[in-house]
Design a protein around this motif. Structure first.
Motif, PDB file in Angstrom:
ATOM      1  N   THR A  42       2.565 -51.005   8.976  1.00 45.68           N
ATOM      2  CA  THR A  42       1.031 -52.918   9.358  1.00 45.68           C
ATOM      3  C   THR A  42      -0.132 -52.444   9.368  1.00 45.68           C
ATOM      4  O   THR A  42      -0.755 -50.951   9.675  1.00 45.68           O
ATOM      5  CB  THR A  42       1.806 -53.314  10.853  1.00 45.68           C
ATOM      6  OG1 THR A  42       3.304 -54.012  10.712  1.00 45.68           O
ATOM      7  CG2 THR A  42       0.988 -54.718  11.071  1.00 45.68           C
ATOM      8  N   GLY A  43      -0.913 -53.096   8.801  1.00 41.13           N
ATOM      9  CA  GLY A  43      -2.226 -52.799   8.675  1.00 41.13           C
ATOM     10  C   GLY A  43      -3.038 -52.966  10.259  1.00 41.13           C
ATOM     11  O   GLY A  43      -3.628 -51.851  10.433  1.00 41.13           O
ATOM     12  N   LEU A  44      -3.083 -54.018  10.535  1.00 37.46           N
ATOM     13  CA  LEU A  44      -3.667 -54.626  11.633  1.00 37.46           C
ATOM     14  C   LEU A  44      -2.868 -55.484  12.402  1.00 37.46           C
ATOM     15  O   LEU A  44      -2.167 -56.681  12.061  1.00 37.46           O
ATOM     16  CB  LEU A  44      -4.822 -54.828  11.644  1.00 37.46           C
ATOM     17  CG  LEU A  44      -6.991 -54.823  12.626  1.00 37.46           C
ATOM     18  CD1 LEU A  44      -7.511 -54.436  12.208  1.00 37.46           C
ATOM     19  CD2 LEU A  44      -6.178 -56.373  13.108  1.00 37.46           C
ATOM     20  N   THR A  45      -2.606 -54.850  14.001  1.00 35.23           N
ATOM     21  CA  THR A  45      -2.235 -55.798  15.328  1.00 35.23           C
ATOM     22  C   THR A  45      -2.932 -56.278  16.309  1.00 35.23           C
ATOM     23  O   THR A  45      -3.459 -55.013  16.374  1.00 35.23           O
ATOM     24  CB  THR A  45      -0.877 -55.546  15.356  1.00 35.23           C
ATOM     25  OG1 THR A  45       0.204 -55.111  14.414  1.00 35.23           O
ATOM     26  CG2 THR A  45       0.085 -56.690  16.105  1.00 35.23           C
ATOM     27  N   ALA A  70      -1.252 -55.473   0.288  1.00 37.17           N
ATOM     28  CA  ALA A  70      -2.240 -55.598   0.562  1.00 37.17           C
ATOM     29  C   ALA A  70      -3.134 -56.459   0.764  1.00 37.17           C
ATOM     30  O   ALA A  70      -2.801 -57.926   0.783  1.00 37.17           O
ATOM     31  CB  ALA A  70      -3.098 -54.821  -0.917  1.00 37.17           C
ATOM     32  N   ALA A  71      -4.402 -56.697   1.485  1.00 32.97           N
ATOM     33  CA  ALA A  71      -5.315 -58.037   1.606  1.00 32.97           C
ATOM     34  C   ALA A  71      -7.215 -57.293   1.732  1.00 32.97           C
ATOM     35  O   ALA A  71      -6.499 -56.130   1.692  1.00 32.97           O
ATOM     36  CB  ALA A  71      -4.611 -58.191   3.177  1.00 32.97           C
ATOM     37  N   ALA A  81     -12.227 -56.208   8.068  1.00 30.22           N
ATOM     38  CA  ALA A  81     -11.529 -54.915   7.903  1.00 30.22           C
ATOM     39  C   ALA A  81     -12.132 -55.183   6.520  1.00 30.22           C
ATOM     40  O   ALA A  81     -11.422 -56.568   5.235  1.00 30.22           O
ATOM     41  CB  ALA A  81     -10.172 -54.587   7.231  1.00 30.22           C
ATOM     42  N   GLY A  82     -12.122 -54.584   5.286  1.00 28.51           N
ATOM     43  CA  GLY A  82     -12.589 -54.492   3.692  1.00 28.51           C
ATOM     44  C   GLY A  82     -11.181 -54.808   2.946  1.00 28.51           C
ATOM     45  O   GLY A  82     -10.869 -55.627   3.057  1.00 28.51           O
ATOM     46  N   VAL A  83     -10.234 -53.277   2.896  1.00 27.43           N
ATOM     47  CA  VAL A  83      -9.520 -53.432   2.283  1.00 27.43           C
ATOM     48  C   VAL A  83      -8.436 -53.043   2.538  1.00 27.43           C
ATOM     49  O   VAL A  83      -8.690 -52.104   4.013  1.00 27.43           O
ATOM     50  CB  VAL A  83      -9.296 -52.741   1.236  1.00 27.43           C
ATOM     51  CG1 VAL A  83      -7.936 -52.520   0.429  1.00 27.43           C
ATOM     52  CG2 VAL A  83     -10.639 -52.829   0.036  1.00 27.43           C
ATOM     53  N   LEU A  84      -7.170 -53.058   3.230  1.00 30.28           N
ATOM     54  CA  LEU A  84      -5.912 -53.012   3.664  1.00 30.28           C
ATOM     55  C   LEU A  84      -4.773 -52.865   2.470  1.00 30.28           C
ATOM     56  O   LEU A  84      -4.780 -53.575   2.309  1.00 30.28           O
ATOM     57  CB  LEU A  84      -5.461 -54.233   4.826  1.00 30.28           C
ATOM     58  CG  LEU A  84      -6.506 -54.494   6.033  1.00 30.28           C
ATOM     59  CD1 LEU A  84      -8.024 -55.563   5.414  1.00 30.28           C
ATOM     60  CD2 LEU A  84      -6.224 -55.027   7.468  1.00 30.28           C
ATOM     61  N   ASN A  85      -3.668 -51.800   3.099  1.00 32.29           N
ATOM     62  CA  ASN A  85      -2.665 -51.531   2.160  1.00 32.29           C
ATOM     63  C   ASN A  85      -1.910 -50.908   2.954  1.00 32.29           C
ATOM     64  O   ASN A  85      -2.049 -50.213   4.092  1.00 32.29           O
ATOM     65  CB  ASN A  85      -3.520 -50.423   1.123  1.00 32.29           C
ATOM     66  CG  ASN A  85      -4.170 -50.644  -0.277  1.00 32.29           C
ATOM     67  OD1 ASN A  85      -3.748 -51.704  -0.818  1.00 32.29           O
ATOM     68  ND2 ASN A  85      -5.792 -50.403   0.111  1.00 32.29           N
ATOM     69  N   VAL A  86      -0.608 -50.845   2.447  1.00 30.39           N
ATOM     70  CA  VAL A  86       0.660 -50.825   3.313  1.00 30.39           C
ATOM     71  C   VAL A  86       1.610 -50.871   2.598  1.00 30.39           C
ATOM     72  O   VAL A  86       1.615 -51.403   1.523  1.00 30.39           O
ATOM     73  CB  VAL A  86       0.933 -51.760   4.116  1.00 30.39           C
ATOM     74  CG1 VAL A  86      -0.044 -51.680   5.258  1.00 30.39           C
ATOM     75  CG2 VAL A  86       1.066 -53.416   3.963  1.00 30.39           C
TER      76      VAL A  86
END
Length: 315
Positions: A42-45, A70-71, A81-86
């Protein structure tokens, strides 16, 4: 003695060994281990009270090919957050984020945080009118922490009208004596919305075979850079009474898997953030093949490797 070369699979080799013959395996291959349970990332909770407001991007692997998501440009509740990858797969999971910052918009409507900043507002105003080096030199006691009596003297100029005298005893929502001068200046910078509560440029968490690693760059807390050893799990830092932050936050799960948060953040016991989370289990060896039923003929040889035997010649 006659030398015979035959193509033999594992079952043929076992039969030859059982017959007392010497075998030399020329080639072969092992089997890959199988992952236990599932893996997830998970990117962010973001949780406020009992409510989960953000929980993305998120993936869970239960078998087959690796899954990923991704987001871009996440901007919500004061969190950017700029780029989030999981990604998650067999025995492995990873999450990475770039350009993360958490600002004062996160505190809107939160009672305890609002009370802290309301009580600190006159203190921050007084700090802005005095020399920062004076606070460091004249109001710091043992272990680099603030002495509130000395701080009150520094912040109250001589000849001030009694109604203008700052009474630090009215600050009850946070213990100033547990702060350093940098902590107080940083908290005031957050209170005026000039500085993010915390942020970083890059963060990556990996979990492989039940072991976790974290890499982070440019971590700041209330405007102060922190160079922290991420190899030690559950390394904590922050601002007492306001922010607790743990890097490489690890916890074992009942099923034997491991969950790693690159950062775990608690803000005044009202807000929780888990940033860059990966969960995985250790790989297990592939289970042995069940024994063949009695009377079952041996399987035909499989031409996977060459075996040399030295069998006696008869006749």
């Amino acid at each position: 003695m006659k030398t015979t070369r035959i193509a033999a699979g594992a079952s043929t080799a076992a039969l030859l060994a059982a017959a007392g013959l010497t075998i030399a395996v020329v080639g072969g291959s092992g089997s890959a281990g199988a992952a236990t349970g599932s893996a997830s990332a998970t990117g962010l909770t973001l949780r406020i009270g009992h409510h989960v407001l953000v929980d993305k991007p998120a993936v869970t692997w239960t078998g087959g090919s690796e899954v990923s998501d991704a987001a871009l440009d996440l901007d919500t509740h004061g969190v950017y957050a700029g780029v989030l990858n999981v990604a998650a797969g067999s025995g492995t999971a990873s999450a990475s984020l770039t350009d993360v910052s958490v600002g004062s918009d996160l505190f809107s409507g939160l009672e305890r945080l609002q009370r802290i900043f309301t009580q600190l507002h006159p203190v921050c105003g007084a700090l802005a009118r005095v020399d920062a080096t004076a606070v460091e030199r004249k109001a710091t006691g043992l272990h680099g922490l603030l002495d509130t009596d000395l701080l009150e003297t520094v912040l109250n100029p001589k000849g001030a009208h009694p109604t203008d005298v700052l009474d630090l005893g009215k600050v009850t929502s946070i213990d100033l004596s547990q702060l350093t001068a940098d902590d107080l200046y940083g908290t005031c910078a957050v209170e005026t919305a000039d500085t993010p509560l915390f942020g970083f440029s890059t963060l990556k968490t990996e979990c492989v075979d039940g072991a976790g690693t974290v890499k982070i760059a440019d971590l700041t807390i209330a405007g102060t850079y922190h160079d922290i050893d991420v190899d030690d799990p559950n390394t904590g830092l922050g601002i007492p009474g306001l922010l607790t932050l743990e890097v490489n936050h690890q916890r074992a799960n009942p099923d034997g898997s491991l969950t790693v948060d690159g950062l775990y953040v608690n803000v005044a016991d009202e807000v929780e953030l888990a940033v860059s989370t990966a969960t995985c289990g250790a790989r297990a060896a592939a289970p042995p093949a069940p024994p063949a039923p009695a009377g079952t003929p041996p399987p035909a040889p499989v031409p996977t490797s060459a075996v040399t035997t030295h069998a006696p010649v008869t006749g």
